[in-house]
Design a protein around this motif. Structure first.
Motif, PDB file in Angstrom:
ATOM      1  N   SER A  34     -41.227  83.836  20.111  1.00  0.00           N
ATOM      2  CA  SER A  34     -41.240  82.698  21.034  1.00  0.00           C
ATOM      3  C   SER A  34     -39.952  81.888  20.952  1.00  0.00           C
ATOM      4  O   SER A  34     -39.490  81.359  21.968  1.00  0.00           O
ATOM      5  N   LEU A  35     -39.349  81.770  19.766  1.00  0.00           N
ATOM      6  CA  LEU A  35     -38.047  81.106  19.665  1.00  0.00           C
ATOM      7  C   LEU A  35     -37.002  81.845  20.496  1.00  0.00           C
ATOM      8  O   LEU A  35     -36.223  81.233  21.238  1.00  0.00           O
ATOM      9  N   VAL A  36     -36.999  83.171  20.387  1.00  0.00           N
ATOM     10  CA  VAL A  36     -36.081  84.012  21.157  1.00  0.00           C
ATOM     11  C   VAL A  36     -36.321  83.805  22.655  1.00  0.00           C
ATOM     12  O   VAL A  36     -35.384  83.638  23.439  1.00  0.00           O
ATOM     13  N   PHE A  56     -46.174  77.566  23.630  1.00  0.00           N
ATOM     14  CA  PHE A  56     -46.629  78.572  22.671  1.00  0.00           C
ATOM     15  C   PHE A  56     -46.254  78.153  21.245  1.00  0.00           C
ATOM     16  O   PHE A  56     -47.044  78.298  20.313  1.00  0.00           O
ATOM     17  N   LEU A  57     -45.024  77.646  21.080  1.00  0.00           N
ATOM     18  CA  LEU A  57     -44.577  77.234  19.755  1.00  0.00           C
ATOM     19  C   LEU A  57     -45.374  76.036  19.236  1.00  0.00           C
ATOM     20  O   LEU A  57     -45.745  75.991  18.063  1.00  0.00           O
ATOM     21  N   GLY A 146     -46.101  75.503  32.685  1.00  0.00           N
ATOM     22  CA  GLY A 146     -47.367  75.346  31.986  1.00  0.00           C
ATOM     23  C   GLY A 146     -48.394  76.400  32.356  1.00  0.00           C
ATOM     24  O   GLY A 146     -49.418  76.523  31.698  1.00  0.00           O
ATOM     25  N   ARG A 147     -48.120  77.187  33.380  1.00  0.00           N
ATOM     26  CA  ARG A 147     -49.035  78.252  33.778  1.00  0.00           C
ATOM     27  C   ARG A 147     -48.477  79.571  33.257  1.00  0.00           C
ATOM     28  O   ARG A 147     -47.309  79.853  33.443  1.00  0.00           O
ATOM     29  N   PRO A 152     -49.877  84.909  24.484  1.00  0.00           N
ATOM     30  CA  PRO A 152     -49.666  85.817  23.349  1.00  0.00           C
ATOM     31  C   PRO A 152     -50.221  85.298  22.040  1.00  0.00           C
ATOM     32  O   PRO A 152     -50.265  86.015  21.070  1.00  0.00           O
ATOM     33  N   TRP A 153     -50.661  84.038  21.983  1.00  0.00           N
ATOM     34  CA  TRP A 153     -51.153  83.487  20.728  1.00  0.00           C
ATOM     35  C   TRP A 153     -52.601  83.851  20.489  1.00  0.00           C
ATOM     36  O   TRP A 153     -53.148  83.576  19.434  1.00  0.00           O
TER      37      TRP A 153
END
Length: 154
Positions: A34-36, A56-57, A146-147, A152-153
């Motif tokens: 997610s950082l990437v 996500f982060l 936001g959509r 993935p979490w």
């Protein structure tokens, strides 16, 4: 604004799920991915991608300091060396070479390989490719921030 590509091409959900499965093989922490992908969104100027991956982060419990300093990761104290290597690969792929040379040099690859085994390096490559796939969707279709297509979490 373009029509929702997910509605027009419902097979996109399968592609999206498959890409998240590939990058979710646990060889690279999901937070690094997610950082990437946040950095990729910043580089291309996509509000959708930056809001999506920031969310996500946050959901994963990452600190605000880490999230907000992704844009200046090179001099930020909040990232590990493996995360820095992943962010450097992302920038090399997404930003044009300033000297006309290759974007991902052997030296950069070797630096990343110091922190990631072969499967993890391949996973990082796919994570960068995954966000590249969605960059076109984000910039052309302009989805509402936001959509997400899939989370993935989970």
């Amino acid at each position: 604004m373009a029509a929702d590509p997910g509605q027009l091409v419902p097979e996109l959900a399968e592609v999206s799920a498959a890409l998240f499965k590939v990058t979710g093989n646990h060889s690279v922490p999901r937070s690094t991915i997610s950082l990437v992908q946040l950095r990729a969104g910043q580089i291309v100027g996509s509000t959708y991608l930056t809001v999506l991956h920031t969310g996500f982060l946050r959901k994963a419990g990452q600190s605000e300091e880490r999230i907000t300093s992704v844009v200046s990761w090179q001099d930020s104290p909040y990232f590990t060396e493996p995360e820095r290597a992943a962010l450097a690969l992302t920038e090399a792929v997404l930003q044009p070479s300033t000297d006309g040379g290759e974007r991902v040099s052997d030296t950069l690859y070797a630096q990343a390989a110091e922190h990631y085994e072969d499967k993890a390096l391949a996973t990082l490559m796919f994570a960068i490719g995954q966000v590249n796939f969605f960059i076109a969707v984000a910039l052309i279709a302009k989805p509402v921030p936001g959509r997400s297509f899939t989370d993935p979490w989970n």
